[in-house]
Write a protein that holds these residues in place. Structure first.
Motif, PDB file in Angstrom:
ATOM      1  N   ARG A 181      81.970  41.213  36.119  1.00 16.87           N
ATOM      2  CA  ARG A 181      80.601  41.621  36.473  1.00 16.87           C
ATOM      3  C   ARG A 181      80.522  43.132  36.661  1.00 16.87           C
ATOM      4  NH1 ARG A 181      81.085  37.019  39.825  1.00 16.87           N
ATOM      5  NH2 ARG A 181      81.471  38.362  41.642  1.00 16.87           N
ATOM      6  N   SER A 182      81.549  43.700  37.283  1.00 15.00           N
ATOM      7  CA  SER A 182      81.542  45.146  37.528  1.00 15.00           C
ATOM      8  C   SER A 182      81.551  45.928  36.216  1.00 15.00           C
ATOM      9  CB  SER A 182      82.763  45.534  38.375  1.00 15.00           C
ATOM     10  OG  SER A 182      82.699  44.930  39.649  1.00 15.00           O
ATOM     11  N   ILE A 183      82.272  45.435  35.226  1.00 16.91           N
ATOM     12  CA  ILE A 183      82.308  46.126  33.939  1.00 16.91           C
ATOM     13  C   ILE A 183      80.930  46.120  33.292  1.00 16.91           C
ATOM     14  CG2 ILE A 183      83.228  46.008  31.587  1.00 16.91           C
ATOM     15  CD1 ILE A 183      85.844  44.942  32.812  1.00 16.91           C
ATOM     16  N   VAL A 184      80.270  44.970  33.305  1.00 11.99           N
ATOM     17  CA  VAL A 184      78.946  44.858  32.693  1.00 11.99           C
ATOM     18  C   VAL A 184      77.946  45.792  33.364  1.00 11.99           C
ATOM     19  CG1 VAL A 184      77.004  43.288  32.300  1.00 11.99           C
ATOM     20  CG2 VAL A 184      79.352  42.498  31.924  1.00 11.99           C
ATOM     21  N   GLU A 185      78.092  45.951  34.676  1.00  9.83           N
ATOM     22  CA  GLU A 185      77.132  46.769  35.439  1.00  9.83           C
ATOM     23  C   GLU A 185      77.600  48.206  35.632  1.00  9.83           C
ATOM     24  OE1 GLU A 185      76.927  44.590  39.043  1.00  9.83           O
ATOM     25  OE2 GLU A 185      75.924  42.842  38.152  1.00  9.83           O
ATOM     26  N   SER A 186      78.703  48.591  35.014  1.00  8.34           N
ATOM     27  CA  SER A 186      79.303  49.900  35.262  1.00  8.34           C
ATOM     28  C   SER A 186      78.635  51.005  34.466  1.00  8.34           C
ATOM     29  CB  SER A 186      80.791  49.861  34.897  1.00  8.34           C
ATOM     30  OG  SER A 186      80.953  49.828  33.483  1.00  8.34           O
ATOM     31  N   ALA A 187      79.138  52.224  34.681  1.00  5.60           N
ATOM     32  CA  ALA A 187      78.626  53.395  33.967  1.00  5.60           C
ATOM     33  C   ALA A 187      78.895  53.332  32.473  1.00  5.60           C
ATOM     34  CB  ALA A 187      79.249  54.664  34.548  1.00  5.60           C
ATOM     35  N   LEU A 188      79.800  52.448  32.044  1.00  9.12           N
ATOM     36  CA  LEU A 188      80.040  52.308  30.601  1.00  9.12           C
ATOM     37  C   LEU A 188      78.775  51.877  29.868  1.00  9.12           C
ATOM     38  CD1 LEU A 188      83.509  50.508  30.561  1.00  9.12           C
ATOM     39  CD2 LEU A 188      83.031  52.854  29.862  1.00  9.12           C
ATOM     40  N   ALA A 189      77.971  51.035  30.535  1.00 10.23           N
ATOM     41  CA  ALA A 189      76.744  50.550  29.903  1.00 10.23           C
ATOM     42  C   ALA A 189      75.729  51.668  29.693  1.00 10.23           C
ATOM     43  CB  ALA A 189      76.135  49.441  30.751  1.00 10.23           C
ATOM     44  N   ASP A 190      75.867  52.755  30.457  1.00  9.28           N
ATOM     45  CA  ASP A 190      74.900  53.854  30.383  1.00  9.28           C
ATOM     46  C   ASP A 190      75.364  55.005  29.495  1.00  9.28           C
ATOM     47  OD1 ASP A 190      73.266  52.493  32.192  1.00  9.28           O
ATOM     48  OD2 ASP A 190      74.335  53.360  33.909  1.00  9.28           O
ATOM     49  N   LEU A 191      76.533  54.865  28.884  1.00 12.07           N
ATOM     50  CA  LEU A 191      77.011  55.954  28.029  1.00 12.07           C
ATOM     51  C   LEU A 191      76.055  56.159  26.866  1.00 12.07           C
ATOM     52  CD1 LEU A 191      80.890  55.576  27.661  1.00 12.07           C
ATOM     53  CD2 LEU A 191      79.626  57.431  28.737  1.00 12.07           C
ATOM     54  N   PRO A 192      75.552  57.373  26.682  1.00 12.74           N
ATOM     55  CA  PRO A 192      74.648  57.613  25.546  1.00 12.74           C
ATOM     56  C   PRO A 192      75.406  57.563  24.233  1.00 12.74           C
ATOM     57  CG  PRO A 192      75.189  59.672  26.641  1.00 12.74           C
ATOM     58  CD  PRO A 192      75.790  58.573  27.483  1.00 12.74           C
TER      59      PRO A 192
END
Length: 394
Positions: A181-192
């Motif tokens: 869950r933390s991976i899905v909600e992490s800053a990785l998802a926001d990488l442009p």
């Protein structure tokens, strides 16, 4: 790897020294240092203190092709460790004061590297064999280049390379639902998404024969460098690995047995394959007394010439297959190595089973080695460097 005692979080980026542009030489490694000076939310030293308080450890490394930052952490602490890791790497502060202080650290590292005769010899070989290519340049860069760098230039490099599909996170070890869950909600998802597409440049290898004198070099060196297939050509890389094992790994290998055991003209014989994205490299290094250099060169060339005429005995092939295969199998026992292999393969677009290299070994027969690999390792195709102990470098 549910039974492993620790979980490894390994963040890889296509931001090694080969991604540097003109006047950025050394930037990738310098940035690795600066990342640990803190982020927008973490003061300098806070990341290390918090990771250690969670029972973990961290490290990082910069290579020719990529850079990676990893954390070894108890499984239940992995979500918090992931948050800290992504904050540190994706949002470094890169302040002016820290920039000047850490530059001095890197400059000292460059000076220490330059003060090691063995390292200078290897770098000389790479520079001559890979001219006009990133693989021929020191990953650390040069002092004058670092002195000209600015925090603004480093921020530009970070914005360009630590984005979008340039990054990959691999996780090995026990993986709890909370971490997923933390991976899905992490800053990785926001990488442009990145506007800069990573391109690979074919390795421009240059053969030839060179001699240098190196102060404080304890023994003479006879070195050779050959180009091999890029890392994505897995079958050919496995063939090259078998070849280097057959020739230069262990007392029963051809080079070691002939030069060290029979002729007794070499102190050490080392042969290695470095798998790289733009073209792999095979290196041979023989340490010997200076007066033995002519005999060493003759014996090495003789062994290389005989590759095409002397058949590979069944026991030789079996031995090489066992050495390479066991090395790969042992790597699968470590969470850190498993995460690194998975991340590297995914990052460079060759996501595959971690057992695939073992499967590729099975295709190689003695006849195929002689037909496909032996012609690549002839003396005239190598960049050869003879390094002699001396009072000055030529």
């Amino acid at each position: 790897m549910p039974d492993a005692p620790l979980t490894c979080l390994d963040l890889w980026c296509q931001a090694g020294s080969s991604a540097e542009q003109c006047q950025e030489e050394g930037m990738a490694h310098f940035l690795e240092h600066m990342v640990f000076k803190g982020s927008q939310e973490l003061p300098a030293g806070a990341f290390d203190r918090q990771i250690e308080a969670l029972g973990g450890s961290s490290n990082a490394a910069t290579g020719f092709d990529d850079v990676h930052f990893h954390v070894m952490i108890p499984p239940e602490q992995a979500p918090r460790a992931l948050q800290l890791l992504l904050e540190l790497v994706l949002h470094p502060a890169l302040t002016t004061d820290d920039f000047g202080l850490e530059r001095e650290v890197v400059l000292e590292e460059i000076a220490q590297y330059a003060d090691q005769p063995d390292e200078r010899v290897i770098q000389n070989l790479l520079s001559r064999g890979c001219p006009d290519h990133a693989y021929g340049r020191p990953i650390l860069g040069a002092a004058d280049q670092l002195l000209a760098m600015t925090p603004e230039a480093m921020k530009s490099f970070h914005r360009r390379r630590y984005r979008g599909h340039h990054c990959c996170l691999a996780v090995a070890g026990p993986i709890q639902a909370s971490l997923r869950r933390s991976i899905v909600e992490s800053a990785l998802a926001d990488l442009p998404a990145t506007g800069e597409i990573t391109t690979t440049t074919a390795l421009n290898h240059r053969s030839g024969r060179h001699e240098i004198r190196v102060p404080r070099l304890e023994s003479a060196r006879y070195l050779m460098l050959w180009p091999m297939a890029a890392a994505k050509q897995l079958s050919m890389v496995m063939g090259a690995d078998l070849l280097t094992s057959l020739l230069g790994e262990g007392r029963r290998s051809r080079m070691v047995e002939r030069l060290r055991e029979q002729l007794k003209i070499a102190e050490t014989v080392d042969m290695d394959l470095t798998a790289l994205e733009q073209g792999s490299l095979v290196t041979l290094e023989v340490c010997c007394m200076e007066n033995q250099l002519p005999a060493v060169e003759e014996a090495v060339n003789e062994q290389l010439r005989r590759l095409e005429s002397d058949p590979v005995e069944p026991w030789e092939l079996e031995r090489a297959l066992r050495l390479v295969g066991n090395s790969l199998r042992f790597a699968l026992e470590s969470t850190g190595q498993v995460a690194a292999m998975a991340a590297s393969q995914t990052l460079w677009g060759r996501q595959q089973s971690l057992l695939k290299p073992l499967q590729q070994l099975e295709r190689w027969t003695a006849d195929e080695l002689r037909r496909e690999m032996f012609p690549r390792l002839q003396p005239e195709k190598a960049c050869t460097l003879i390094a002699r102990p001396g009072s000055k470098q030529e």
